[in-house]
Design an enzyme around this catalytic site. Structure first.
Site, PDB file in Angstrom:
ATOM      1  N   GLY A   1       3.289   1.279  -2.013  1.00  0.00           N
ATOM      2  CA  GLY A   1       4.084   0.077  -1.890  1.00  0.00           C
ATOM      3  C   GLY A   1       3.676  -0.698  -0.650  1.00  0.00           C
ATOM      4  O   GLY A   1       3.432  -0.101   0.402  1.00  0.00           O
ATOM      5  N   THR A   2       3.594  -2.015  -0.770  1.00  0.00           N
ATOM      6  CA  THR A   2       3.184  -2.855   0.350  1.00  0.00           C
ATOM      7  C   THR A   2       3.408  -4.308  -0.011  1.00  0.00           C
ATOM      8  O   THR A   2       3.709  -4.630  -1.161  1.00  0.00           O
ATOM      9  CB  THR A   2       1.697  -2.617   0.701  1.00  0.00           C
ATOM     10  OG1 THR A   2       1.393  -3.268   1.926  1.00  0.00           O
ATOM     11  CG2 THR A   2       0.799  -3.185  -0.382  1.00  0.00           C
ATOM     12  N   THR A   3       3.245  -5.195   0.956  1.00  0.00           N
ATOM     13  CA  THR A   3       3.207  -6.629   0.685  1.00  0.00           C
ATOM     14  C   THR A   3       2.145  -7.257   1.574  1.00  0.00           C
ATOM     15  O   THR A   3       2.216  -7.139   2.806  1.00  0.00           O
ATOM     16  CB  THR A   3       4.565  -7.309   0.967  1.00  0.00           C
ATOM     17  OG1 THR A   3       5.595  -6.661   0.224  1.00  0.00           O
ATOM     18  CG2 THR A   3       4.509  -8.780   0.556  1.00  0.00           C
TER      19      THR A   3
END
Length: 284
Positions: free
Chosen positions: A76-78
């Site tokens: 998960g990341t942005t």
């Protein structure tokens, strides 16, 4: 290892052993494998069809496509980047997760390939870090051979070619390659399937849908530098606020004709109170 991989063929137990190690101290007989002497190469499973084995046991899949895998990618990341008239803004979070477990809040997800090129990390941290640093080596070799700086298009193509060579081997990588060359500011997206896209705006990661909502609302090519910086940090903040797998520090870079500059590294909790106060002032 067998308990993790189910019925799949066995692979070398000690993948990290050095050439001087003659045996394992755990009392296990590990299968033999060839010592790696090339730092740009790595070991693959010692089976008849490594690509099929990796895609069956280690693939990074969306939805429930990996439900039969005992080993699953939990990520998960942005990350985001966009072009505007004054250059390119690259903005990312810094949280590293393994499912519901937060492994780190201080991961550097922007790779400084050279003074004019940047790459972002989304997917498997090891894959992104290894291959983007490998890209940095390839870019430096290009400069030495051709006596000029590599273009962003060529750099992204090198990474896409590398990913094409390992397609189906279970890599997990969604990256942006951006920088300034003789043609001006350029922005490319490259992933582990060797997909290579050229556009003015990208966001990658589990929080990208939230970031896109902000970017699609406020982005325009004629943003001032201050407005572009505000948009970059605002989009990351809203993504970290809504996506549990994103958070930590907002690192933001501005790419200009004379190279990239790191603008800030701000805790997203600080941004929360900043934007909350701004909202309260607007309501009042």
């Amino acid at each position: 290892m067998s308990s993790l991989l189910g019925e799949a063929p066995s692979i070398p137990v000690d993948l990290l052993s050095c050439p001087s190690s003659s045996s394992l101290s755990l009392g296990l007989s590990a299968p033999s494998f060839t010592t790696v002497t090339d730092p740009s190469s790595f070991l693959i499973p010692n089976v008849a069809d490594p690509a099929f084995y990796c895609s069956k046991n280690f693939a990074s899949a969306s939805g429930d496509k990996d439900k039969d895998q005992v080993v699953k990618f939990a990520k998960g990341t942005t990350t985001l980047a966009f072009k505007f008239n004054e250059g390119i803004i690259v903005s990312v979070d810094s949280r590293s997760t393994m499912g519901a477990y937060i492994a780190s809040q201080t991961v550097k997800k922007i790779i400084e390939i050279n003074p004019f090129l940047l790459g972002t990390m989304a997917g498997g941290a090891a894959d992104c870090s290894f291959w983007e640093r490998n890209l940095g080596q390839q870019c430096r070799l290009y400069e030495l051979r051709n006596k000029k700086r590599i273009s962003v298009a060529a750099a992204s193509k090198l990474l896409a070619n590398t990913m094409n060579s390992y397609r189906g081997y279970g890599l997990s990588m969604g990256t942006m390659v951006t920088g300034w060359d003789d043609t001006g500011p350029q922005l490319y997206y490259v992933d582990n399937d060797a997909t290579r896209l050229h556009d003015n705006l990208f966001s990658v990661g589990s929080g990208s849908t939230y970031a896109y909502g902000v970017l699609d609302t406020f982005y325009r090519p004629d943003l001032t530098v201050a407005e572009a910086i505000d948009l970059g940090k605002r989009a990351i903040y809203h993504a970290t606020h809504r996506d549990a797998y994103s958070g930590g520090i907002n690192n933001l870079y501005h790419v200009k004709e004379d190279g990239w500059t790191k603008i800030h590294a701000i805790d997203v909790n600080q941004l929360h109170y900043e934007f909350r106060d701004e909202k309260n002032e607007m309501v009042a």
